[in-house]
Design a protein around this motif. Structure first.
Motif, short mmCIF file in Angstrom:
data_model
loop_
_atom_site.label_atom_id
_atom_site.label_comp_id
_atom_site.label_asym_id
_atom_site.label_seq_id
_atom_site.Cartn_x
_atom_site.Cartn_y
_atom_site.Cartn_z
N LYS A 84 0.84 -1.21 0.00
CA LYS A 84 0.00 0.00 0.00
C LYS A 84 0.87 1.26 0.00
O LYS A 84 0.59 2.21 0.72
CB LYS A 84 -0.93 0.00 1.22
CG LYS A 84 -1.71 -1.29 1.39
CD LYS A 84 -2.64 -1.23 2.60
CE LYS A 84 -1.88 -1.11 3.91
NZ LYS A 84 -1.08 -2.32 4.22
N THR A 85 1.93 1.26 -0.77
CA THR A 85 2.84 2.40 -0.82
C THR A 85 2.17 3.57 -1.53
O THR A 85 1.13 3.43 -2.18
CB THR A 85 4.13 2.04 -1.55
OG1 THR A 85 3.82 1.75 -2.92
CG2 THR A 85 4.80 0.82 -0.93
N GLN A 86 2.80 4.72 -1.44
CA GLN A 86 2.30 5.89 -2.14
C GLN A 86 2.28 5.64 -3.66
O GLN A 86 1.34 6.05 -4.35
CB GLN A 86 3.17 7.11 -1.83
CG GLN A 86 2.65 8.40 -2.43
CD GLN A 86 3.53 9.57 -2.10
OE1 GLN A 86 4.58 9.76 -2.72
NE2 GLN A 86 3.12 10.37 -1.12
N GLN A 87 3.30 4.94 -4.16
CA GLN A 87 3.33 4.64 -5.58
C GLN A 87 2.16 3.73 -5.96
O GLN A 87 1.56 3.88 -7.03
CB GLN A 87 4.65 3.97 -5.96
CG GLN A 87 4.83 3.75 -7.46
CD GLN A 87 4.81 5.03 -8.27
OE1 GLN A 87 5.27 6.08 -7.82
NE2 GLN A 87 4.26 4.96 -9.47
N LYS A 113 -1.38 7.23 5.56
CA LYS A 113 -0.08 7.88 5.70
C LYS A 113 0.54 8.25 4.36
O LYS A 113 1.37 9.16 4.30
CB LYS A 113 0.87 6.96 6.46
CG LYS A 113 0.46 6.73 7.91
CD LYS A 113 1.43 5.80 8.61
CE LYS A 113 1.00 5.53 10.06
NZ LYS A 113 1.94 4.60 10.75
N THR A 114 0.16 7.57 3.30
CA THR A 114 0.72 7.86 1.99
C THR A 114 0.12 9.14 1.38
O THR A 114 0.60 9.63 0.37
CB THR A 114 0.48 6.69 1.03
OG1 THR A 114 -0.91 6.35 1.04
CG2 THR A 114 1.29 5.48 1.44
N ASN A 126 0.36 15.35 1.52
CA ASN A 126 1.70 15.07 1.03
C ASN A 126 1.97 15.84 -0.28
O ASN A 126 1.11 15.92 -1.15
CB ASN A 126 1.83 13.57 0.79
CG ASN A 126 3.17 13.18 0.26
OD1 ASN A 126 3.40 13.21 -0.94
ND2 ASN A 126 4.08 12.81 1.16
#
Length: 277
Positions: A84-87, A113-114, A126
């Motif tokens: 579940k990364t930002q990418q 959080k991403t 972000n």
């Protein structure tokens, strides 16, 4: 009271009677009425995360499903991801935009959080996600902390989990699992929605007309992560999608990073660009 021919008299006597009999109404519960967004006005995003499923062969899969839902039609797009990364969020959003044929005016996120940085001054979107939103032409909205009802439409779609769990021990490979999620996605969009009484696929035919077009391919490609690693063979070549590409001989037996940028393949050793094709 009239049926019992009981004369309470003044209002103060009435209050005393209510208190004596314990007839006080319970504390009011805050209500959160359903709000409707105009066609193309909003989508909502969430993860259904860390679901454990076991294949027929006993292999364990930790499943994360990206959930994107258009607010007006309730049309959903699900995508399987290992992390579940930002990418992952960015690439899933691009896939959702392509699947639905456009971009809504705003997207409502929970406080993942991403997307959100927590600072001494409070929550802050972000910078990379803000730039992505600007380039694709939508505004980012955040759910109020601890108020999940503000994204109730996307939470309702999570009932798909009830349809996913019966496949535990029934699938063979990761590819099978991906196809199962796609089939459930189709089922969600074709069944009448509880709120509207209409299958999302029907309302979507109208809503998609109100979505904004995606940006140019150059902008889309700039947000896609095409990096992968490869070992340089003894002929000083690396393999990428069935083709061979050369690098300087001194990198033989080294691990290099391949990154596609628009129509070019950039090859890096550590942070050094060593070849472009």
């Amino acid at each position: 009271f009239l049926n019992n021919n009981y004369d309470i008299g003044t209002y103060s006597n009435f209050v005393k009677y209510v208190n004596k009999k314990g007839l006080k109404p319970s504390k009011k519960t805050k209500c959160h009425p359903r709000f409707e967004t105009p066609p193309g006005g909003q989508a909502q995003v969430d993860w259904k995360e860390d679901l454990k499923l076991i294949s027929k062969y006993g292999e364990e899969f930790i499943v994360n499903v990206f959930n994107y839902k258009l607010g007006n039609s309730r049309y959903c797009y699900f995508e399987y991801r290992k992390s579940k990364t930002q990418q992952n969020v960015i690439e899933c959003l691009i896939s959702a935009f392509k699947a639905t044929g456009g971009v809504p005016k705003e997207i409502l996120f929970d406080n993942m959080k991403t997307v959100v940085n927590i600072t001494p001054e409070g929550r802050k979107i972000n910078n990379k996600l803000k730039a992505f939103a600007d380039d694709f032409g939508f505004k980012i909205r955040l759910c109020k902390p601890r108020h999940s009802y503000t994204k109730g439409k996307v939470e309702a779609a999570n009932k798909f989990i009830d349809w996913l769990l019966p496949y535990n021990y029934e699938f063979k490979t990761e590819k099978d699992l991906i196809e199962i999620i796609k089939a459930i996605n189709s089922k969600v969009n074709q069944q009448p929605n509880q709120a509207t009484g209409v299958p999302p696929i029907l309302l979507f035919q109208k809503e998609k007309e109100y979505l904004s077009p995606l940006p140019c391919n150059r902008i889309i490609e700039s947000y896609m992560n095409y990096e992968l690693t490869a070992k340089v063979h003894k002929d000083s070549l690396v393999h990428y999608k069935g083709n061979k590409y050369s690098v300087p001989p001194k990198y033989i037996d080294k691990e290099v990073t391949l990154k596609r940028i628009e129509n070019e393949l950039h090859i890096y050793f550590n942070t050094d660009l060593i070849s472009v094709h």
